[in-house]
Design a protein around this motif. Sequence first.
Motif, PDB file in Angstrom:
ATOM      1  N   ASP A  66       0.981  -1.050   0.216  1.00 20.52           N
ATOM      2  CA  ASP A  66       0.136   0.047  -0.091  1.00 20.52           C
ATOM      3  C   ASP A  66       0.999   1.274  -0.009  1.00 20.52           C
ATOM      4  OD1 ASP A  66       0.815  -0.227   2.644  1.00 20.52           O
ATOM      5  OD2 ASP A  66      -1.123   0.222   3.552  1.00 20.52           O
ATOM      6  N   ALA A  67       2.034   1.232  -0.669  1.00 19.94           N
ATOM      7  CA  ALA A  67       3.045   2.329  -0.487  1.00 19.94           C
ATOM      8  C   ALA A  67       2.703   3.235  -1.737  1.00 19.94           C
ATOM      9  CB  ALA A  67       4.671   2.056  -0.403  1.00 19.94           C
ATOM     10  N   ASP A  68       2.880   4.383  -1.491  1.00 22.80           N
ATOM     11  CA  ASP A  68       2.778   5.429  -2.725  1.00 22.80           C
ATOM     12  C   ASP A  68       4.061   5.386  -3.564  1.00 22.80           C
ATOM     13  OD1 ASP A  68      -0.072   6.445  -1.858  1.00 22.80           O
ATOM     14  OD2 ASP A  68       1.395   7.083  -0.233  1.00 22.80           O
ATOM     15  N   LEU A  69       5.134   5.345  -2.848  1.00 17.07           N
ATOM     16  CA  LEU A  69       6.493   5.184  -3.456  1.00 17.07           C
ATOM     17  C   LEU A  69       7.128   3.685  -3.016  1.00 17.07           C
ATOM     18  CD1 LEU A  69       9.017   6.201  -4.846  1.00 17.07           C
ATOM     19  CD2 LEU A  69       9.542   7.368  -2.618  1.00 17.07           C
ATOM     20  N   VAL A  70       7.782   2.902  -4.142  1.00 15.75           N
ATOM     21  CA  VAL A  70       8.600   1.932  -3.658  1.00 15.75           C
ATOM     22  C   VAL A  70       9.858   2.304  -4.223  1.00 15.75           C
ATOM     23  CG1 VAL A  70       8.739  -0.601  -4.149  1.00 15.75           C
ATOM     24  CG2 VAL A  70       6.428   0.502  -3.818  1.00 15.75           C
ATOM     25  N   VAL A  71      11.012   2.022  -3.293  1.00 11.75           N
ATOM     26  CA  VAL A  71      12.396   2.111  -3.668  1.00 11.75           C
ATOM     27  C   VAL A  71      13.149   0.954  -3.658  1.00 11.75           C
ATOM     28  CG1 VAL A  71      14.165   3.607  -3.617  1.00 11.75           C
ATOM     29  CG2 VAL A  71      12.162   4.637  -2.859  1.00 11.75           C
ATOM     30  N   VAL A  72      13.600   0.573  -4.727  1.00 16.94           N
ATOM     31  CA  VAL A  72      14.712  -0.466  -4.672  1.00 16.94           C
ATOM     32  C   VAL A  72      16.429   0.122  -4.366  1.00 16.94           C
ATOM     33  CG1 VAL A  72      15.767  -2.596  -5.438  1.00 16.94           C
ATOM     34  CG2 VAL A  72      13.176  -1.845  -5.855  1.00 16.94           C
ATOM     35  N   VAL A  73      16.927   0.112  -3.178  1.00 15.27           N
ATOM     36  CA  VAL A  73      18.167   0.357  -3.237  1.00 15.27           C
ATOM     37  C   VAL A  73      19.380  -0.544  -3.610  1.00 15.27           C
ATOM     38  CG1 VAL A  73      17.847   2.028  -1.411  1.00 15.27           C
ATOM     39  CG2 VAL A  73      18.254  -0.427  -0.772  1.00 15.27           C
ATOM     40  N   ALA A 108      16.673  -5.122 -10.266  1.00 17.87           N
ATOM     41  CA  ALA A 108      15.457  -5.842  -9.871  1.00 17.87           C
ATOM     42  C   ALA A 108      14.325  -5.217 -10.621  1.00 17.87           C
ATOM     43  CB  ALA A 108      15.304  -5.389  -8.311  1.00 17.87           C
ATOM     44  N   LEU A 109      14.355  -3.962 -10.968  1.00 17.53           N
ATOM     45  CA  LEU A 109      13.142  -3.392 -11.774  1.00 17.53           C
ATOM     46  C   LEU A 109      12.992  -4.205 -13.177  1.00 17.53           C
ATOM     47  CD1 LEU A 109      12.966  -1.477  -9.687  1.00 17.53           C
ATOM     48  CD2 LEU A 109      12.553   0.362 -11.373  1.00 17.53           C
ATOM     49  N   GLY A 110      14.341  -4.454 -13.528  1.00 17.67           N
ATOM     50  CA  GLY A 110      14.236  -5.317 -15.041  1.00 17.67           C
ATOM     51  C   GLY A 110      13.705  -6.857 -14.805  1.00 17.67           C
ATOM     52  N   TYR A 111      14.364  -7.304 -13.656  1.00 15.40           N
ATOM     53  CA  TYR A 111      13.980  -8.546 -13.661  1.00 15.40           C
ATOM     54  C   TYR A 111      12.137  -8.898 -13.186  1.00 15.40           C
ATOM     55  CZ  TYR A 111      18.637 -10.491 -13.165  1.00 15.40           C
ATOM     56  OH  TYR A 111      19.613 -11.005 -13.534  1.00 15.40           O
ATOM     57  N   ALA A 112      11.723  -7.792 -12.952  1.00 18.09           N
ATOM     58  CA  ALA A 112      10.291  -7.601 -12.547  1.00 18.09           C
ATOM     59  C   ALA A 112       9.584  -7.463 -13.888  1.00 18.09           C
ATOM     60  CB  ALA A 112       9.884  -6.524 -11.536  1.00 18.09           C
TER      61      ALA A 112
END
Length: 315
Positions: A66-73, A108-112
């Motif tokens: 339910d996050a408005d922003l999701v960050v992958v560090v 990680a975004l690429g794999y998703a």
Amino acid sequence: MLQKVAVIALDDVAMFELGVVCELFGYERDGLPKYEYSLCTPGGAPVRTHAGFTIVPDHDLAPVDDADLVVVVPYNSHEAPPDEVLQALRRANERGSWVMSVCTGAFALGYAGLLDDKRCTTHWLHTEELAERFPAAKVDADVLYVQDENILTSAGTAASVDAGLHLIRQEHGSAVANTLARRMVVPPHREGGQAQFIETPMPVVECDTLQPVLARVLETLDDPHTVDTMAEMAHMAPRTFARKFRSETGATPHDWLTGQRLLLARRLLEDSDLGVDTIASRAGFGSAATLRHHFAHRMRTTPQAYRGTFRSQPV
């Protein structure tokens, strides 16, 4: 309105970028927006840092939903995260939340599958690998950060500050972003399109038949070299020379020559007290206006600004 922020940390997490995201979204400051900030890991398990210690998070991946922003560090393996991370990222994207990566978090975004047909970036050391692993992504190796719809990706280290402030500026306006930048003692705004300053040494030329010509050109960059003059050095017709040049260097003679002149100009801006006019002449650009034109096109900044950033001692 941006209220809930979930940060996903994976093993070998990079501490500087994690600290930046915490400073931007996890630190309460009087007079500035406050966020519900959650540091999340798969299963809420501790994660190793690249600095040799372990972080114990307060949350598993539940706050991501339910996050408005999701960050992958950033994480150092560049391998696919656990499937539960990929699924959480896909759900965030599907509901229209902001999804942001910092540096190698872009993998990680690429794999998703979130980078397919999207402009994106990462640290310049890893852009080629990102493009190879995810050929459907539109990887830009030069920029500090890129926003494509709700996907925001940034280059390494300090570029994470710029990307975060860019997002805050969109959500809360320039006054809030500028105030936060002053509190953090950082520049209030750098355009995402500004070039990453890639460390590129003056080259050692290695090719099959044209090496003597290229070496001679590098020693005389202030001469008015053209395709015709370089072809004459190689005792070839200009069209034959151009084809041979591309086959051996991967670039056209003009692009290669401009690139080498820019490398010399950058070195002189960093290491000498010479004026911009003199540097333009020594690098073969002829005039400061021509040097500024090529700097703007390839470096996305000015010679003076570049010198101000990278000069080791005051000029």
